[in-house]
Design a protein around this motif. Structure first.
Motif, PDB file in Angstrom:
ATOM      1  N   VAL A 402     -36.906 -11.749  22.620  1.00  0.00           N
ATOM      2  CA  VAL A 402     -35.532 -11.795  22.119  1.00  0.00           C
ATOM      3  C   VAL A 402     -35.347 -12.954  21.141  1.00  0.00           C
ATOM      4  CG1 VAL A 402     -34.573 -13.238  23.970  1.00  0.00           C
ATOM      5  CG2 VAL A 402     -33.107 -11.577  22.788  1.00  0.00           C
ATOM      6  N   PHE A 403     -36.123 -14.024  21.324  1.00  0.00           N
ATOM      7  CA  PHE A 403     -36.026 -15.147  20.398  1.00  0.00           C
ATOM      8  C   PHE A 403     -36.635 -14.804  19.039  1.00  0.00           C
ATOM      9  CE2 PHE A 403     -36.137 -17.205  24.674  1.00  0.00           C
ATOM     10  CZ  PHE A 403     -34.829 -17.658  24.672  1.00  0.00           C
ATOM     11  N   ASN A 404     -37.612 -13.902  19.036  1.00  0.00           N
ATOM     12  CA  ASN A 404     -38.103 -13.397  17.753  1.00  0.00           C
ATOM     13  C   ASN A 404     -37.023 -12.574  17.055  1.00  0.00           C
ATOM     14  OD1 ASN A 404     -40.724 -14.465  17.585  1.00  0.00           O
ATOM     15  ND2 ASN A 404     -41.553 -12.873  18.908  1.00  0.00           N
ATOM     16  N   GLU A 405     -36.267 -11.801  17.832  1.00  0.00           N
ATOM     17  CA  GLU A 405     -35.162 -11.039  17.245  1.00  0.00           C
ATOM     18  C   GLU A 405     -34.119 -11.985  16.648  1.00  0.00           C
ATOM     19  OE1 GLU A 405     -33.657  -8.389  20.209  1.00  0.00           O
ATOM     20  OE2 GLU A 405     -35.437  -7.110  20.209  1.00  0.00           O
ATOM     21  N   VAL A 406     -33.830 -13.045  17.370  1.00  0.00           N
ATOM     22  CA  VAL A 406     -32.914 -14.073  16.857  1.00  0.00           C
ATOM     23  C   VAL A 406     -33.454 -14.642  15.548  1.00  0.00           C
ATOM     24  CG1 VAL A 406     -32.111 -16.435  17.272  1.00  0.00           C
ATOM     25  CG2 VAL A 406     -31.888 -14.703  19.079  1.00  0.00           C
ATOM     26  N   TRP A 407     -34.750 -14.869  15.509  1.00  0.00           N
ATOM     27  CA  TRP A 407     -35.377 -15.447  14.325  1.00  0.00           C
ATOM     28  C   TRP A 407     -35.301 -14.499  13.131  1.00  0.00           C
ATOM     29  CZ3 TRP A 407     -36.264 -19.386  11.724  1.00  0.00           C
ATOM     30  CH2 TRP A 407     -37.291 -19.479  10.782  1.00  0.00           C
ATOM     31  N   PHE A 408     -35.579 -13.203  13.346  1.00  0.00           N
ATOM     32  CA  PHE A 408     -35.504 -12.236  12.253  1.00  0.00           C
ATOM     33  C   PHE A 408     -34.098 -12.206  11.662  1.00  0.00           C
ATOM     34  CE2 PHE A 408     -38.821  -9.732  14.866  1.00  0.00           C
ATOM     35  CZ  PHE A 408     -39.859 -10.509  14.350  1.00  0.00           C
ATOM     36  N   ILE A 409     -33.111 -12.199  12.552  1.00  0.00           N
ATOM     37  CA  ILE A 409     -31.715 -12.170  12.101  1.00  0.00           C
ATOM     38  C   ILE A 409     -31.386 -13.447  11.332  1.00  0.00           C
ATOM     39  CG2 ILE A 409     -29.316 -12.237  12.928  1.00  0.00           C
ATOM     40  CD1 ILE A 409     -30.323 -10.400  15.250  1.00  0.00           C
ATOM     41  N   THR A 410     -31.903 -14.571  11.802  1.00  0.00           N
ATOM     42  CA  THR A 410     -31.678 -15.844  11.114  1.00  0.00           C
ATOM     43  C   THR A 410     -32.271 -15.820   9.703  1.00  0.00           C
ATOM     44  OG1 THR A 410     -31.615 -17.107  13.176  1.00  0.00           O
ATOM     45  CG2 THR A 410     -32.190 -18.317  11.175  1.00  0.00           C
ATOM     46  N   LEU A 411     -33.472 -15.285   9.562  1.00  0.00           N
ATOM     47  CA  LEU A 411     -34.098 -15.200   8.244  1.00  0.00           C
ATOM     48  C   LEU A 411     -33.250 -14.385   7.271  1.00  0.00           C
ATOM     49  CD1 LEU A 411     -37.860 -14.649   9.200  1.00  0.00           C
ATOM     50  CD2 LEU A 411     -36.838 -16.711   8.243  1.00  0.00           C
ATOM     51  N   LEU A 412     -32.750 -13.257   7.742  1.00  0.00           N
ATOM     52  CA  LEU A 412     -31.944 -12.405   6.868  1.00  0.00           C
ATOM     53  C   LEU A 412     -30.603 -13.062   6.547  1.00  0.00           C
ATOM     54  CD1 LEU A 412     -32.588  -8.794   8.228  1.00  0.00           C
ATOM     55  CD2 LEU A 412     -33.996 -10.231   6.743  1.00  0.00           C
ATOM     56  N   ASN A 413     -29.992 -13.690   7.532  1.00  0.00           N
ATOM     57  CA  ASN A 413     -28.665 -14.292   7.325  1.00  0.00           C
ATOM     58  C   ASN A 413     -28.712 -15.574   6.501  1.00  0.00           C
ATOM     59  OD1 ASN A 413     -27.506 -12.238   8.745  1.00  0.00           O
ATOM     60  ND2 ASN A 413     -27.106 -13.420  10.595  1.00  0.00           N
ATOM     61  N   THR A 414     -29.899 -16.152   6.338  1.00  0.00           N
ATOM     62  CA  THR A 414     -30.026 -17.351   5.507  1.00  0.00           C
ATOM     63  C   THR A 414     -30.679 -17.039   4.159  1.00  0.00           C
ATOM     64  OG1 THR A 414     -32.102 -17.888   6.654  1.00  0.00           O
ATOM     65  CG2 THR A 414     -30.088 -18.980   7.432  1.00  0.00           C
ATOM     66  N   GLY A 415     -30.876 -15.756   3.895  1.00  0.00           N
ATOM     67  CA  GLY A 415     -31.414 -15.359   2.592  1.00  0.00           C
ATOM     68  C   GLY A 415     -32.907 -15.531   2.430  1.00  0.00           C
ATOM     69  N   HIS A 416     -33.605 -15.767   3.518  1.00  0.00           N
ATOM     70  CA  HIS A 416     -35.072 -15.870   3.443  1.00  0.00           C
ATOM     71  C   HIS A 416     -35.662 -14.468   3.590  1.00  0.00           C
ATOM     72  CE1 HIS A 416     -33.932 -20.041   4.390  1.00  0.00           C
ATOM     73  NE2 HIS A 416     -35.073 -20.382   3.800  1.00  0.00           N
ATOM     74  N   LEU A 417     -35.389 -13.658   2.595  1.00  0.00           N
ATOM     75  CA  LEU A 417     -35.725 -12.236   2.685  1.00  0.00           C
ATOM     76  C   LEU A 417     -37.227 -11.990   2.633  1.00  0.00           C
ATOM     77  CD1 LEU A 417     -32.906 -10.769   0.424  1.00  0.00           C
ATOM     78  CD2 LEU A 417     -32.912 -11.106   2.902  1.00  0.00           C
ATOM     79  N   HIS A 418     -37.906 -12.711   1.769  1.00  0.00           N
ATOM     80  CA  HIS A 418     -39.355 -12.507   1.662  1.00  0.00           C
ATOM     81  C   HIS A 418     -40.027 -12.796   3.000  1.00  0.00           C
ATOM     82  CE1 HIS A 418     -43.389 -12.415  -0.015  1.00  0.00           C
ATOM     83  NE2 HIS A 418     -43.614 -13.602   0.555  1.00  0.00           N
ATOM     84  N   GLU A 419     -39.670 -13.946   3.613  1.00  0.00           N
ATOM     85  CA  GLU A 419     -40.239 -14.297   4.916  1.00  0.00           C
ATOM     86  C   GLU A 419     -39.853 -13.277   5.975  1.00  0.00           C
ATOM     87  OE1 GLU A 419     -38.514 -16.304   2.967  1.00  0.00           O
ATOM     88  OE2 GLU A 419     -39.299 -18.358   2.933  1.00  0.00           O
ATOM     89  N   GLY A 420     -38.584 -12.824   5.919  1.00  0.00           N
ATOM     90  CA  GLY A 420     -38.115 -11.847   6.885  1.00  0.00           C
ATOM     91  C   GLY A 420     -38.866 -10.538   6.792  1.00  0.00           C
ATOM     92  N   ILE A 421     -39.055 -10.055   5.583  1.00  0.00           N
ATOM     93  CA  ILE A 421     -39.785  -8.796   5.380  1.00  0.00           C
ATOM     94  C   ILE A 421     -41.231  -8.939   5.847  1.00  0.00           C
ATOM     95  CG2 ILE A 421     -40.731  -7.276   3.586  1.00  0.00           C
ATOM     96  CD1 ILE A 421     -38.063  -7.704   2.069  1.00  0.00           C
ATOM     97  N   GLU A 422     -41.830 -10.057   5.506  1.00  0.00           N
ATOM     98  CA  GLU A 422     -43.224 -10.297   5.909  1.00  0.00           C
ATOM     99  C   GLU A 422     -43.366 -10.308   7.429  1.00  0.00           C
ATOM    100  OE1 GLU A 422     -45.254 -14.266   5.268  1.00  0.00           O
ATOM    101  OE2 GLU A 422     -46.176 -13.091   3.661  1.00  0.00           O
TER     102      GLU A 422
END
Length: 469
Positions: A402-422
């Motif tokens: 669940v903390f990975n899910e939190v992390w994915f959402i954080t990446l998208l909500n902070t505009g770190h799209l490249h990292e999020g997609i990867e």
């Protein structure tokens, strides 16, 4: 008590007692531990039946350390005072438990002492279980598996050993081997809740959600006498499978209301064990953007942690509680809890402080996640976060996810799209059947203007249609 004599326990090992009631209670305690039963307090009865029995007292000290801390030292002292009449087996168990309960405990030494017990007394599955639980809380499934394999040959026909092996294997990511061990355990004892749990864990990881739910619901009648942890945790798995399988939220909340929250109504409920499962489930629901639907439940749950009575039972609990408190605007209490966690860590040795700094870091991140301060979450965890590296907080891979899910959402909500997609593409390679990951990937693609957004979105819909037809 009668003149000094010995009696054999369930494993066939000699115990210095002439009290049949004492040895019967010890054997009953063994069964409760292995079956995750509600009546582990039997070991206190064993100590009452023979106050001079070293084994009864030292096992009572171990249980008291988590359930009745104020009594721990007296049980340990009672055991120590009778060591001169104890058997070799009792002395070995006394040494292992004393090492485990020591404030100056060294993790590797503690595992080593238990390894020595099992070398001489390989049928002692309680010492194995105690060592495995310890390995879990220090994030060392490799050591856990080594201990099981050390005594596997002497216990092949005992179902519990295969369930123990299955958990160590799945924590090492060896899902196929874990499934074989869990099924072997169930062949020998179909009602072993730990083997049931471990098989469900594998099925869930493999995105076989319908199969997992059907299996667990068929097993559920055998959980009625399980401890609060095992009872609510097995139902937690069912609820998470429903959630990941895109069942209507009502089915997930029915599990929460009827089997997790309702457990608190029992007179023999262990509230902290229930709260961990309740918190973990509600957090997963909110990562799906469904905070409004569970807001009342979360407020009711978070209100339980505004006093210190439930704090510091275990790391996972405190970290989840920090999120719940901030998400329900109990900011001052959350700050108090976080500061208390930091203070407790500051009292430990430098080696342990270094080990547990990740726990503090994750706690701080969840504090800010509850406040929807995604920028701070990102700054705290950095660009290379992976929850699997946080086993030292005492959580399984499934609980950590669940903390990975939190992390994915954080990446998208902070505009770190490249990292999020990867990160999402990498995770989907491991769990291709997880529709929620495909949804997040579709969102990330769309935010970056990639044409693959439509494919990812359609893939999520196809998967969702296949679950729970």
């Amino acid at each position: 008590m009668e003149e000094s004599s010995t009696m054999a326990d369930r494993w066939g090992y000699e115990v210095a007692t002439a009290s049949k009631a004492c040895i019967s209670a010890i054997d009953g305690y063994y069964g409760e531990v292995l079956m995750y039963g509600r009546n582990r307090q039997l070991i206190f009865e064993a100590a009452r039946n023979d106050p001079n029995c070293v084994l009864a007292n030292v096992l009572a000290a171990h249980l008291a350390s988590s359930k009745l801390p104020s009594a721990t030292s007296s049980y340990l002292a009672a055991a120590a005072s009778c060591l001169d009449r104890a058997t070799r087996y009792e002395k070995a168990v006394f040494k292992a438990v004393s090492c485990l309960l020591s404030d100056e405990r060294d993790n590797e030494h503690t595992v080593g002492v238990h390894r020595e017990v099992l070398k001489e007394f390989p049928r002692d599955l309680i010492s194995l279980k105690r060592a495995q639980v310890f390995c879990f809380y220090i994030g060392r499934p490799d050591l856990s598996l080594n201990l099981v394999d050390q005594v596997l040959g002497q216990n092949e026909k005992v179902g519990y050993i295969h369930g123990m092996r299955a958990f160590a294997l799945l924590e090492l990511g060896r899902m196929s081997d874990a499934e074989k061990s869990a099924r072997k355990g169930l062949e020998l004892n179909k009602n072993d809740p730990w083997s049931q749990h471990n098989l469900c864990h594998v099925l869930q990881n493999d995105c076989r959600f319908t199969e997992a739910v059907n299996f667990m619901k068929d097993c559920s009648s055998s959980w009625i006498d399980c401890s609060s942890f095992m009872y609510t945790h097995n139902w937690w798995h069912v609820a998470v499978c429903y959630l990941e399988g895109n069942s209507p939220l009502e089915k997930v909340l029915e599990i929460y209301d009827s089997y997790i929250w309702k457990e608190l109504e029992r007179n023999d409920a262990d509230h902290e064990e229930v709260y961990v499962n309740a918190l973990g489930l509600l957090l997963r629901i909110t990562t799906r953007g469904l905070m409004e639907q569970i807001n009342d439940r979360l407020k009711r749950l978070a209100s339980k942690f505004t006093t210190k009575a439930h704090w510091h039972v275990e790391w996972l609990f405190d970290i989840l509680a920090l999120w719940a408190l901030t998400a329900t605007e109990h900011i001052n209490k959350a700050e108090e809890l976080l500061n208390s966690m930091k203070f407790k860590v500051s009292l430990l040795s430098e080696k342990k402080q270094n080990l547990l700094q990740k726990g503090i870091l994750l706690g701080e991140a969840m504090f800010y996640y509850g406040k929807a301060n995604y920028a701070m979450v990102f700054d705290l965890l950095g660009p290379n976060f992976d929850a699997i590296d946080y086993k030292m907080i005492g959580a399984s891979d499934e609980q950590l996810d669940v903390f990975n899910e939190v992390w994915f959402i954080t990446l998208l909500n902070t505009g770190h799209l490249h990292e999020g997609i990867e990160e999402l593409e990498k995770r989907i390679q491991q769990r291709e059947g997880a529709s929620f990951l495909w949804k997040l990937l579709a969102r990330a693609y769309d935010m970056e203007g990639q044409s693959d957004a439509g494919f990812a979105s359609n893939r999520a819909k196809v998967l969702e249609a296949a679950y729970f037809p």
